[in-house]
Design an enzyme around this catalytic site. Structure first.
Site, short mmCIF file in Angstrom:
data_model
loop_
_atom_site.label_atom_id
_atom_site.label_comp_id
_atom_site.label_asym_id
_atom_site.label_seq_id
_atom_site.Cartn_x
_atom_site.Cartn_y
_atom_site.Cartn_z
N HIS A 1 0.82 -1.21 0.00
CA HIS A 1 0.00 0.00 0.00
C HIS A 1 0.86 1.27 0.00
O HIS A 1 0.34 2.37 -0.10
CB HIS A 1 -1.00 -0.02 1.17
N ASP B 1 -0.11 -7.52 1.80
CA ASP B 1 0.38 -6.15 1.76
C ASP B 1 1.92 -6.16 1.77
O ASP B 1 2.55 -5.86 2.78
CB ASP B 1 -0.17 -5.38 2.96
N SER C 1 4.37 2.66 7.94
CA SER C 1 4.05 1.58 7.01
C SER C 1 5.24 1.21 6.14
O SER C 1 6.04 2.06 5.78
CB SER C 1 2.91 2.00 6.09
N1 ARG Z 1 -1.14 2.13 7.32
C1 ARG Z 1 -0.30 2.94 8.12
C2 ARG Z 1 0.67 3.73 7.26
O1 ARG Z 1 0.43 3.85 6.11
C3 ARG Z 1 0.38 2.16 9.19
C4 ARG Z 1 -0.54 1.96 10.27
C5 ARG Z 1 0.00 1.12 11.34
N2 ARG Z 1 -0.88 1.34 12.42
C6 ARG Z 1 -0.82 0.80 13.60
N3 ARG Z 1 -1.67 1.14 14.50
N4 ARG Z 1 0.11 -0.07 13.85
O2 ARG Z 1 1.62 4.30 7.75
#
Ligand code: ARG
Length: 618
Positions: free
Chosen positions: A416, A464, A560
């Site tokens: 992503h 992912d 992420s």
């Molecule tokens: N999807 C998020 C990003 O793009 C990461 C989220 C991780 N969240 C968590 N509570 N561990 O950075």
């Protein structure tokens, strides 16, 4: 009245005690992990055990290497097909592809050379006292009972054509009439248990008095009726053994399936963290048997495990060329004080030597001590060299994601985080710490290629995971990352377990959505059963939850694609997870969810090449 009640109470106690002690006759059920059994693991399941040096691990199964993939040096080995092979590994790899060609002897083939095993009792070929004719002996000889166990018996029966091995190794058969106990010599034999022929085991002649002869009943359909019906363990190869024989460190099944799904081990066999029982003799024997390595930890009172292995090998190698009447004085164990004549080569030592010649991978070892010294609670600032595999993915002016260097020109990240069409816009910042004061080690790479997992689902975050290939500089032959070290890629989902402590790192936001300029890290533990928090959004095989009980440490927006790294018992760092998603950040009962990298080992190796990430011959 009162008295009667007391008496009744005693009776009740007594009865319930009786009942308990009756049921405690079958605690063996508790040693076995039932869910794991449904995976039907065997000695060829490289999620649980190491493959042989002539095999490699593909998709969780050990498959045959091609002979040319073996290490080159060694001494020649003769096969039952009459051909000589330059090394034991090559012969075994050829045999693995064509099982009719078995090991015959170490050394060149000779015209007369023959090995045979036989049993004689009534008119079957499946049971009796075991006789062998060694390649350079003229006569058949018996095997001494005290060197004989299910381990060797399984090998003998397989050699005789009974694929499920032995039913029993301890049976007393009458000596053939023409023989007298006193003038019977016997051989000692030692097998590891996975040999395909008894010829591969090591035979010695010892000058001990007569102790009885080895007999065997091989496992056949007719013998199956003798197996107790109530208390059976069903082996993957179809053989039935008694439940008391499972999880005792001994390979009773013959395919090791009775030792691979254990919560505890019987007797004093050794439990690997991966749920495998190994014989106690394998602890501190200089060869790593547990995939997690702990069987060779804390061995200093003997010898340093690595030294031990290497010290033994030249001796063994010296023995290998000598077919026969060499006298070897073995270690100080009193039982073997008399001289021992080695009649066949020690191919188990040769197997170990070959293992030591396999290519070694360098990954996951940092020169930074401080990360281990500091016992941390949350969001600490990283220092230079703490996370040499951490990279930042820069998209235009922003850094929205992290990534993990895994060797060569390759970066692992979350699907992503990247788009194939944007590859030309990304920059990979390696050895980078702080936005506000960029350090001198910082090296920037442009991107050559972005590979997103073909089954990535942006709605569910399944799969992912993505790979980024960095561009080499035109004056360089490889990607030169002088201040980066790759993290190791885990090849088995059993390398780490719930409650293991791991470290997450990144430039992501704080809980209050505050911006972060320097690399931060926090210690979290792996969480099992995560469906209880995320129900059907959580996919056990593909995802891994991690966090702390109070939720205070977590990844967040911007982290992420970055690493969740776990250290094995030797302090080697594995990228166990890729930061993927989570409900909010740092809330109790909503742990961070990571892509479980071990599930994608084959996908990664298909793209980056096996040799870049495969260690331990996997
Ligand atoms: N999807 C998020 C990003 O793009 C990461 C989220 C991780 N969240 C968590 N509570 N561990 O950075």
């Amino acid at each position: 009245m009162k008295l009667i009640r007391v008496a009744l109470l005693f009776l009740c106690c007594y009865l319930s005690f009786c009942k308990r002690s009756l049921t405690s006759d079958t605690p063996q059920e508790d040693l076995i992990d039932k869910k794991c059994l449904t995976e039907k693991y065997t000695h060829l399941s490289c999620n649980k055990v190491f493959c042989q040096p002539w095999q490699k691990c593909i998709d969780g199964t050990c498959v045959c290497k091609l002979p040319y993939q073996c290490p080159k040096n060694g001494t020649s080995v003769c096969s039952t097909n009459g051909r000589s092979y330059p090394t034991y590994c090559q012969q075994k790899s050829f045999e693995c592809l064509r099982p009719e060609a078995k090991f015959l002897n170490n050394g060149k083939c000779t015209p007369e050379g023959q090995f045979s095993v036989s049993v004689n009792y009534r008119n079957t070929n499946s049971e009796g006292i075991v006789e062998v004719k060694l390649v350079d002996q003229d006569e058949k000889m018996f095997i001494c009972k005290n060197s004989w166990s299910i381990t060797q018996a399984n090998v003998a029966c397989r050699d005789l054509g009974f694929q499920q091995g032995a039913f029993d190794a301890q049976t007393n058969f009458n000596l053939p009439n023409h023989l007298h106990i006193n003038d019977t010599e016997c051989l000692h034999v030692h097998c590891r248990g996975l040999e395909t022929s008894l010829a591969e085991c090591t035979f010695t002649k010892r000058t001990t008095g007569y102790q009885g002869l080895a007999g065997v009943i091989c496992y056949t359909q007719s013998v199956e009726d003798f197996v107790r019906k109530d208390n059976i363990f069903q082996c993957v190869n179809g053989k039935r053994i008694s439940q008391e024989e499972a999880c005792d460190g001994l390979n009773n099944c013959g395919d090791q399936s009775d030792e691979l799904c254990c919560k505890e081990c019987r007797g004093n066999s050794f439990l690997c963290k991966s749920g495998v029982c190994i014989p106690k003799e394998y602890k501190c024997n200089g060869e790593v048997d547990c995939i997690t390595g702990e069987d060779e930890i804390g061995c200093q009172e003997r010898r340093h495990p690595e030294l031990q292995g290497f010290e033994l090998m030249p001796r063994a190698a010296g023995r290998l060329g000598l077919q026969g009447l060499e006298t070897v004085a073995r270690g100080p164990e009193p039982e073997i004080e008399e001289d021992t004549k080695l009649l066949t080569a020690d191919m188990d030592a040769e197997r170990k030597r070959i293992k030591s010649l396999l290519p070694k991978l360098s990954c996951g070892v940092t020169n930074s001590e401080h990360i281990r010294r500091k016992r941390v609670v949350g969001g600490k600032a990283a220092e230079a060299g703490d996370f040499p595999w951490q990279v930042a993915i820069r998209d235009g002016e922003k850094i929205n994601c992290g990534g993990i260097y895994i060797g060569g020109c390759w970066i692992l990240t979350a699907a992503h985080c990247v788009r194939v069409s944007k590859a030309h816009r990304y920059q990979i910042w390696t050895a980078f710490l702080d936005w506000l004061k960029p350090n001198s080690e910082l090296t920037v790479f442009w991107v050559n290629k972005v590979i997103i997992h073909e089954n990535y689902n942006g709605a569910t975050y399944e799969n992912d995971i993505a790979l980024i290939e960095m561009k080499k500089y035109s004056n360089q032959r490889e990607c030169e990352l002088h201040h980066s070290i790759p993290a190791c890629v885990p090849w088995s989902p059993y390398l780490f377990q719930p409650n293991d402590k791991c470290v997450v790192s990144g430039w992501g936001r704080e809980k209050d959505n505050q911006k972060v300029y320097s690399l931060k890290w926090g210690e979290v533990k792996l969480i099992g059963n995560c469906s209880k928090f995320y129900q059907d959004r959580y996919y056990e095989k593909k995802m891994q939850c991690a966090g702390t009980d109070d939720g205070s440490i977590d990844a967040c927006k911007g982290d992420s694609g970055g690493p969740l790294v776990c250290m094995d018992i030797n302090n080697v760092a594995y990228v166990w997870g890729v930061v993927s998603w989570g409900e909010n950040c740092g809330k109790p009962d909503f742990p961070g969810v990571y892509t479980k990298v071990a599930n994608y080992f084959d996908w990664i190796s298909q793209h980056v090449g096996r040799s870049l990430i495969s260690q331990h011959n996997v």
